[in-house]
Each structure stands twice: as C-alpha cells, then as structure tokens.
Design a protein around this motif. Structure first.
Motif, PDB file in Angstrom:
ATOM      1  N   ASP A 113      -7.586   0.405  -5.771  1.00 39.52           N
ATOM      2  CA  ASP A 113      -8.134   1.208  -4.639  1.00 39.52           C
ATOM      3  C   ASP A 113      -8.263   2.519  -5.281  1.00 39.52           C
ATOM      4  O   ASP A 113      -9.447   3.011  -4.883  1.00 39.52           O
ATOM      5  N   ARG A 130      -9.231   2.890   3.110  1.00 35.63           N
ATOM      6  CA  ARG A 130      -8.802   2.680   1.747  1.00 35.63           C
ATOM      7  C   ARG A 130      -8.579   0.799   2.024  1.00 35.63           C
ATOM      8  O   ARG A 130      -8.352   0.044   2.683  1.00 35.63           O
ATOM      9  N   LEU A 131      -8.445   0.208   0.697  1.00 31.20           N
ATOM     10  CA  LEU A 131      -8.148  -1.043   0.423  1.00 31.20           C
ATOM     11  C   LEU A 131      -6.796  -1.526   1.030  1.00 31.20           C
ATOM     12  O   LEU A 131      -5.822  -1.022   0.476  1.00 31.20           O
ATOM     13  N   ASP A 132      -6.648  -2.626   2.030  1.00 29.57           N
ATOM     14  CA  ASP A 132      -5.590  -2.771   2.681  1.00 29.57           C
ATOM     15  C   ASP A 132      -5.628  -4.232   3.016  1.00 29.57           C
ATOM     16  O   ASP A 132      -6.027  -4.422   4.385  1.00 29.57           O
ATOM     17  N   SER A 169      -2.761  -0.897  -4.801  1.00 32.78           N
ATOM     18  CA  SER A 169      -3.213   0.673  -4.884  1.00 32.78           C
ATOM     19  C   SER A 169      -3.805   1.104  -6.105  1.00 32.78           C
ATOM     20  O   SER A 169      -4.639   1.905  -5.890  1.00 32.78           O
ATOM     21  N   VAL A 224     -10.479  -3.167   4.660  1.00 33.82           N
ATOM     22  CA  VAL A 224     -10.486  -1.748   4.317  1.00 33.82           C
ATOM     23  C   VAL A 224     -10.076  -0.933   5.786  1.00 33.82           C
ATOM     24  O   VAL A 224     -10.805  -1.489   6.948  1.00 33.82           O
ATOM     25  N   THR A 234       0.728  -1.337   0.126  1.00 37.88           N
ATOM     26  CA  THR A 234       0.021  -0.013  -0.226  1.00 37.88           C
ATOM     27  C   THR A 234       1.058   1.207   0.105  1.00 37.88           C
ATOM     28  O   THR A 234       0.356   2.421  -0.187  1.00 37.88           O
TER      29      THR A 234
END
Length: 254
Positions: free
Chosen positions: A62, A100-102, A59, A96, A51
């Motif tokens: 996202d 953020r997508l993580d 990334s 999330v 990320t």
C-alpha cells in the motif's frame, strides 16, 4: 490443544479476534498435524495481510515499498479473489477503504476456508471453524444431527434472533454490534448505515463473507441482489429493529 473422547477443540487469538476449532471426529495424528498447520497458517495470514502491522506485505504494498511481484503468493491469490468479488457485486465490495489497500473484507473468510480444508483433507469430516463469528461448517455436530448456529441480535446484546442449522454450510455476519459503523459505502466513501446486521449463508466462507460485507454496504438494494445469488441466503436487521429474510432462508432455520 485438548482432546474430548470424540473430538478436538482449540482456541487461538490471532488476526485481532478469536478463532475456535471444533472437530467432532475421533482424533488421529493426521488431524492433530492439520490443526497445528491450520493455526500456523492463521498467524501467517496475520503477518502478511494485517493493515495494523506496518511490516506486513499488504501495508508495504500500500505504501509503495514493495511491488506486487515481490509479494508472497497469498497476496496475488487474495487480490485476484477481491477483483472477482468487486465485479460480482457491482463494486459494492472494494479492496480500497479510506484510500488504503485493505482486503480484510475477504481475508478472514478465506483464511477460515483454508483452515477448514486442511482439516478435511486430513480426515476430519465433521468440523466447525469459527473466526469472530464467521463460520465454516462441515459434516455434522454428532451422528444424525446438523450443526446449530445462533444468530445474535445486534440491537439486544446476549439475545438471539434465530438459529441456523446445516451440515456443509458457511455463515457470515456483517454488522455494527462489535465494531460500530466500520463498513464503508465504496461509492460514497462514507460509513454504511442501512443495516444493523446482515447474515449470509453459502457453501464456502470466502465468498459468503465477502458477499455479507457487500450486502451491508449496499443497503436497501441488497435484498434483490442477494435473492439473485444462487446457493446463498440472507437474514437482515435494520437499525430500527425490522428484519427480512431471502426466500430460502427459512429452510435453514431450526
């Protein structure tokens, strides 16, 4: 990579941490090839899932610059596993973080699992793959002797709280010692503060690591949930220095 009389050891800096490979089998060309492939795999995982890298697939996904269908197959596998863990943990594991997508709460354990399996398939039956303190153990450290893993005290740097022993075992710790309060309570979107550390043991590191993250986020309700997980045990330390174990954890202690 350096050879011991009976084994191979290697250290790799990748994914923002240190990975170490400790192979106690007699080295063979196949094992050396598998180790090299495992190391390459870690760098691929970093390139795809970091990320912190704006060019990584995760990334770009996202930010909406890449569709899921255009992502590498590893992304589909990891997000599917994340969905499974989210359901199994009643939403205490989330893909999330901070909007953020993580998926990093699962990715490292999954990457270590894959590396360990590569070595096993190449004939390495007695191995320890360690990524930033999360480990996948296979076989024995030496004939007749299990692996011994020290669990560090998050409140007293340099001291151990216990030692875990095992053969085919995964060990994952989520805590504040190195990165502070970095685990988010996904239901409140605030840092989880109920523990100083939670160590979870299980058969394979992908789920064990994710369960440790979920348990830390869950806080005081984690103990009963961890007790309900077949094949998993845990040791937890609270910020005031108190500790507890699940009912079967003592069997693993030296």
């Amino acid at each position: 990579m350096s050879d011991a009389p009976r084994g191979v050891r290697h250290v790799e800096h990748v994914m923002g941490t240190v990975f170490s490979f400790d192979i106690r089998d007699r080295p063979t060309p196949a094992i050396h090839r598998a180790l090299a492939e495992a190391v390459r795999g870690l760098h691929t995982v970093d390139a795809v899932f970091s990320t912190y890298r704006p060019d990584s697939a995760i990334s770009r996904l996202d930010r909406g610059e890449m569709a899921l269908g255009d992502c590498p197959p590893e992304v589909h596998e990891v997000l599917s596993l994340c969905a499974t863990v989210t359901e199994a943990t009643d939403g205490w594991f989330s893909v999330v973080t901070g909007g953020r997508l993580d998926p990093s709460g699962l990715v490292k354990g999954w990457a270590i699992d894959n590396a360990s399996r590569l070595l096993y398939d190449a004939g390495a039956r007695n191995t320890c793959v360690n990524g930033g303190g999360d480990l996948q153990l296979r076989g024995e450290s030496s004939p007749g002797n299990p692996w011994r893993i020290g669990i560090t005290d998050p409140l007293r740097p340099g001291e151990l709280v216990t030692v875990v022993t095992g053969t085919d075992l995964a060990v994952a710790t989520s805590g504040t010692a190195e990165r502070g309060h970095h685990i988010i309570d996904p239901h409140r979107n605030t840092p989880a503060t109920g523990f100083a550390s939670v160590t979870v043991t299980g058969p394979r590191l992908t789920m064990t690591d994710a369960y440790a993250t979920a348990a830390f986020a869950r806080g005081e309700d984690a103990r009963g949930w961890l007790e309900s997980l077949e094949g998993y045990e845990a040791y937890a330390i609270t910020p005031d220095g108190q500790s507890w174990r699940t009912s079967g954890f003592a069997r693993l202690e030296a």
